[in-house]
Design a protein around this motif. Sequence first.
Motif, mmCIF file in Angstrom:
data_model
loop_
_atom_site.group_PDB
_atom_site.id
_atom_site.type_symbol
_atom_site.label_atom_id
_atom_site.label_comp_id
_atom_site.label_asym_id
_atom_site.label_seq_id
_atom_site.Cartn_x
_atom_site.Cartn_y
_atom_site.Cartn_z
ATOM 1 N N CYS A 284 0.823 -1.208 0.000
ATOM 2 C CA CYS A 284 0.000 0.000 0.000
ATOM 3 C C CYS A 284 0.860 1.262 0.000
ATOM 4 C CB CYS A 284 -0.914 -0.008 1.230
ATOM 5 S SG CYS A 284 -2.007 1.425 1.364
ATOM 6 N N LEU B 180 -5.730 5.692 -1.166
ATOM 7 C CA LEU B 180 -4.952 4.492 -0.883
ATOM 8 C C LEU B 180 -4.733 3.760 -2.196
ATOM 9 C CD1 LEU B 180 -6.529 3.047 2.405
ATOM 10 C CD2 LEU B 180 -4.396 4.326 2.159
ATOM 11 N N ILE C 286 -3.470 0.387 -3.770
ATOM 12 C CA ILE C 286 -3.266 -0.998 -3.360
ATOM 13 C C ILE C 286 -2.661 -1.792 -4.518
ATOM 14 C CG2 ILE C 286 -4.345 -3.079 -2.425
ATOM 15 C CD1 ILE C 286 -4.423 -0.645 -0.564
#
Length: 370
Positions: free
Chosen positions: A283, A330, A332
């Motif tokens: 991440c 975020l 990922i």
Amino acid sequence: EIMDGEARNRLHRYLHQSSSPDEADSAIYSLDLLISLFYTSVCSYRRTKICSPLPPFAISTNNSTPDFRHLQSVVENLPAVREIYLKPEILDKLSSDSLHLLDWLISSIRIRLRKITLAMFEADTKFRQFFPNPSSSQCVPNHLFEIGFNHSMIDLSPSSPPSISSSSTTSTTTTTTTSSSTSTNGETDQNKIRQQKIEKQQQEEQQRQDEEFEKRGYTIGYHGSSVENWHNICHMGLQTSFQRDTSIFGIGIYLSEDPNVAHSFKKAGSSWKKSELGNRISCVAGCHVLNHDEVKRGVKQDLFSEEGESNLPKHYILVHDNSHVKLKYLLIYNEEVKKQHINRMWVLIFVYVVFLLLVSLYKKPRGFKW
């Protein structure tokens, strides 16, 4: 049992709060991510330091170490989130700890997640400027989530509609004594009042921060970290107190305007096995960094000035005040895919080496026969 019923209702509303397929998919992936990040933190060898906060049922009254193995087992026994969405009756079969873990994950976190596309991300960050060909860059994430402040993502009121398994809740309610019901309601009311105070303080703090960012403006900064740290970061935000004091540039939150730099600092870890995000993920956060005089920005290539002082490298950002940075995205990465590519490369190299050996043996001069 009454609290289990309320947890079922909240989970059902969370996953089915919209009839839009895209929004339903976003809710599924968001809960999947929260479970995965919690799991990586619980399984970490540093879990006593970084796995915080914890669900109430895991916190002991005598301040003993939480039973992390039990928490790990609870997560491993959870069904896939999409399976819960497609078959809501599965919630009736979950253990009490499983229900309260899921309920806590969607209710306690101060942020809300929304799955977005790369094009939506690009509109705010100009992400593509760092990659002439984004489709071939390893820094392009497999999944993207936008972060917003959780004012009222779902109705957390204890007075919920009838449970999706109303029969069990009804029978339990009728057999509950008046005294125990009054005690439970009293505890629930106290917890609700306490939670409302916390939420109000968070909302006021967030509002002040939003006004400051709107007034001064911001730039985009990226922060990479070990995947086991992100459960805590999502709940508490980036904190200067958690940064190492070994850097030659001082204590603070380190970010970079270039996602390639942050990408080199991320560290993958094994995720929840039933996650749709991948069994091994990493991440990187995309953050809004306040335009403030106290925020240091690297503008020089040279690491040391003429006076011998260390310069912050180009594209680096150093923040000393937690309120000067806020999580916004975020990114990922499914590291399992990259691992497969690496394995295939080594297989090809091995086959090529074997081929060369066979060729060399074939061309080797043979001895005379007598």
